[in-house]
Design a protein around this motif. Structure first.
Motif, mmCIF file in Angstrom:
data_model
loop_
_atom_site.group_PDB
_atom_site.id
_atom_site.type_symbol
_atom_site.label_atom_id
_atom_site.label_comp_id
_atom_site.label_asym_id
_atom_site.label_seq_id
_atom_site.Cartn_x
_atom_site.Cartn_y
_atom_site.Cartn_z
ATOM 1 N N LEU A 71 12.180 27.452 58.161
ATOM 2 C CA LEU A 71 13.103 26.309 58.193
ATOM 3 C C LEU A 71 12.347 24.981 58.166
ATOM 4 O O LEU A 71 12.734 24.052 57.450
ATOM 5 C CB LEU A 71 14.007 26.391 59.429
ATOM 6 C CG LEU A 71 15.001 27.553 59.445
ATOM 7 C CD1 LEU A 71 15.726 27.620 60.793
ATOM 8 C CD2 LEU A 71 15.995 27.436 58.299
ATOM 9 N N ALA A 72 11.269 24.889 58.930
ATOM 10 C CA ALA A 72 10.465 23.659 58.946
ATOM 11 C C ALA A 72 9.813 23.431 57.585
ATOM 12 O O ALA A 72 9.813 22.300 57.074
ATOM 13 C CB ALA A 72 9.407 23.741 60.039
ATOM 14 N N VAL A 84 15.523 31.604 48.181
ATOM 15 C CA VAL A 84 14.753 32.714 48.756
ATOM 16 C C VAL A 84 14.615 32.625 50.269
ATOM 17 O O VAL A 84 14.088 33.536 50.906
ATOM 18 C CB VAL A 84 13.350 32.834 48.102
ATOM 19 C CG1 VAL A 84 13.462 33.126 46.621
ATOM 20 C CG2 VAL A 84 12.514 31.612 48.361
ATOM 21 N N LEU A 85 15.110 31.541 50.841
ATOM 22 C CA LEU A 85 15.001 31.339 52.288
ATOM 23 C C LEU A 85 15.632 32.471 53.103
ATOM 24 O O LEU A 85 15.009 32.955 54.058
ATOM 25 C CB LEU A 85 15.593 29.979 52.662
ATOM 26 C CG LEU A 85 15.286 29.446 54.049
ATOM 27 C CD1 LEU A 85 13.793 29.360 54.305
ATOM 28 C CD2 LEU A 85 15.925 28.075 54.228
ATOM 29 N N PRO A 86 16.822 32.967 52.751
ATOM 30 C CA PRO A 86 17.396 34.063 53.556
ATOM 31 C C PRO A 86 16.514 35.317 53.576
ATOM 32 O O PRO A 86 16.332 35.924 54.637
ATOM 33 C CB PRO A 86 18.738 34.352 52.877
ATOM 34 C CG PRO A 86 19.091 33.073 52.201
ATOM 35 C CD PRO A 86 17.782 32.484 51.754
ATOM 36 N N GLY A 87 15.948 35.699 52.452
ATOM 37 C CA GLY A 87 15.079 36.869 52.406
ATOM 38 C C GLY A 87 13.826 36.679 53.243
ATOM 39 O O GLY A 87 13.385 37.600 53.947
ATOM 40 N N ILE A 88 13.259 35.494 53.195
ATOM 41 C CA ILE A 88 12.063 35.205 53.993
ATOM 42 C C ILE A 88 12.413 35.208 55.482
ATOM 43 O O ILE A 88 11.637 35.708 56.303
ATOM 44 C CB ILE A 88 11.422 33.881 53.547
ATOM 45 C CG1 ILE A 88 10.772 34.089 52.170
ATOM 46 C CG2 ILE A 88 10.410 33.375 54.568
ATOM 47 C CD1 ILE A 88 10.214 32.863 51.534
ATOM 48 N N VAL A 90 14.751 36.984 56.908
ATOM 49 C CA VAL A 90 14.929 38.390 57.283
ATOM 50 C C VAL A 90 13.571 39.048 57.499
ATOM 51 O O VAL A 90 13.337 39.696 58.522
ATOM 52 C CB VAL A 90 15.747 39.153 56.210
ATOM 53 C CG1 VAL A 90 15.635 40.659 56.397
ATOM 54 C CG2 VAL A 90 17.208 38.723 56.234
ATOM 55 N N LYS A 91 12.670 38.873 56.546
ATOM 56 C CA LYS A 91 11.350 39.501 56.664
ATOM 57 C C LYS A 91 10.563 38.929 57.839
ATOM 58 O O LYS A 91 9.871 39.664 58.543
ATOM 59 C CB LYS A 91 10.566 39.367 55.364
ATOM 60 C CG LYS A 91 11.035 40.311 54.287
ATOM 61 C CD LYS A 91 10.151 40.240 53.070
ATOM 62 C CE LYS A 91 10.582 41.277 52.040
ATOM 63 N NZ LYS A 91 9.770 41.195 50.819
ATOM 64 N N SER A 92 10.653 37.624 58.055
ATOM 65 C CA SER A 92 9.957 37.014 59.191
ATOM 66 C C SER A 92 10.457 37.583 60.513
ATOM 67 O O SER A 92 9.672 37.886 61.410
ATOM 68 C CB SER A 92 10.152 35.496 59.196
ATOM 69 O OG SER A 92 9.433 34.888 58.169
ATOM 70 N N THR A 93 11.771 37.725 60.617
ATOM 71 C CA THR A 93 12.363 38.277 61.832
ATOM 72 C C THR A 93 11.923 39.723 62.036
ATOM 73 O O THR A 93 11.534 40.114 63.149
ATOM 74 C CB THR A 93 13.902 38.181 61.758
ATOM 75 O OG1 THR A 93 14.265 36.797 61.636
ATOM 76 C CG2 THR A 93 14.561 38.788 62.976
ATOM 77 N N ILE A 124 11.417 47.676 55.081
ATOM 78 C CA ILE A 124 12.793 47.403 55.545
ATOM 79 C C ILE A 124 13.277 46.065 54.999
ATOM 80 O O ILE A 124 14.409 45.949 54.513
ATOM 81 C CB ILE A 124 12.881 47.462 57.077
ATOM 82 C CG1 ILE A 124 12.589 48.882 57.563
ATOM 83 C CG2 ILE A 124 14.256 46.995 57.557
ATOM 84 C CD1 ILE A 124 12.428 49.016 59.063
ATOM 85 N N GLY A 125 12.413 45.049 55.057
ATOM 86 C CA GLY A 125 12.786 43.734 54.540
ATOM 87 C C GLY A 125 13.073 43.744 53.058
ATOM 88 O O GLY A 125 14.007 43.093 52.584
ATOM 89 N N SER A 126 12.285 44.502 52.303
ATOM 90 C CA SER A 126 12.510 44.587 50.857
ATOM 91 C C SER A 126 13.814 45.309 50.529
ATOM 92 O O SER A 126 14.509 44.941 49.579
ATOM 93 C CB SER A 126 11.334 45.290 50.180
ATOM 94 O OG SER A 126 10.171 44.497 50.290
ATOM 95 N N LEU A 127 14.148 46.323 51.310
ATOM 96 C CA LEU A 127 15.437 47.005 51.119
ATOM 97 C C LEU A 127 16.606 46.053 51.395
ATOM 98 O O LEU A 127 17.569 45.999 50.624
ATOM 99 C CB LEU A 127 15.530 48.241 52.008
ATOM 100 C CG LEU A 127 14.650 49.421 51.598
ATOM 101 C CD1 LEU A 127 14.637 50.487 52.693
ATOM 102 C CD2 LEU A 127 15.117 50.009 50.270
ATOM 103 N N ILE A 128 16.505 45.293 52.482
ATOM 104 C CA ILE A 128 17.560 44.328 52.816
ATOM 105 C C ILE A 128 17.628 43.244 51.755
ATOM 106 O O ILE A 128 18.714 42.870 51.285
ATOM 107 C CB ILE A 128 17.336 43.733 54.220
ATOM 108 C CG1 ILE A 128 17.521 44.820 55.282
ATOM 109 C CG2 ILE A 128 18.272 42.551 54.471
ATOM 110 C CD1 ILE A 128 17.089 44.416 56.677
#
Length: 167
Positions: A71-72, A84-88, A90-93, A124-128
């Motif tokens: 976000l920053a 691409v922010l939502p995917g990042i 998800v993966k960061s979380t 898992i992140g790539s699947l989501i």
């Protein structure tokens, strides 16, 4: 709990300091990597300090780093782009949760554990992300072009955490 790997609460002032330092690292490192053509896509720098923070200091520091860093970066530099922010995020979380869980469960840092963390959040992140984008190709793009970044996370993360454990 090992005296070296913590699970700090965000109610502690030092936790907020660590999270702020890791967010700053996740802001600076991507800017440096973006000086290299396709550096952000291949080196995956926005995840590096999330891995360190979560593994060494627990899920709360890791999650704060995971959510605030993209976000920053987006607010300050427009990177990552909004698409691409939502995917990042998800993966960061997932990275923060996987790293904190494995660190707490195993109470040590090893190359195989770093590989497990990186593969867990990436698969898992790539699947989501594939489901979000409607495309396996786009969802799994980190496995096509981000292998160098995953290797940096595994080996660089291992070395950085080992360094912190000596301090």
């Amino acid at each position: 709990m090992s005296p070296s790997l913590y699970s700090l609460s965000l109610r502690e002032s030092r936790s907020l300091l660590y999270a702020a330092l890791f967010v700053a690292g996740n802001i600076i490192l991507p800017q440096v990597c973006h000086l290299i053509p396709q550096g952000g896509l291949t080196l995956l720098p926005i995840y590096f300090f999330t891995l360190i923070g979560a593994y060494k200091y627990g899920w709360q520091v890791g999650l704060a780093t995971a959510l605030l860093s993209p976000l920053a970066n987006h607010a300050l530099f427009g990177m990552p782009p909004a698409a691409v922010l939502p995917g990042i995020m998800v993966k960061s979380t997932l990275l923060a949760l996987a790293a904190a869980f494995i660190a707490q469960r195993c109470q040590k840092v090893t190359i195989p554990l770093m590989i497990a963390v990186v593969l867990l959040y990436q698969v898992i992140g790539s699947l989501i992300e594939s489901a979000m984008l409607g495309s396996l190709t786009l969802g799994f793009q980190d496995f096509r072009i981000g292998i160098p970044g995953m290797l940096v996370q595994i080996f660089g993360g291992y070395l950085f955490i080992k360094y912190l454990l000596k301090k």
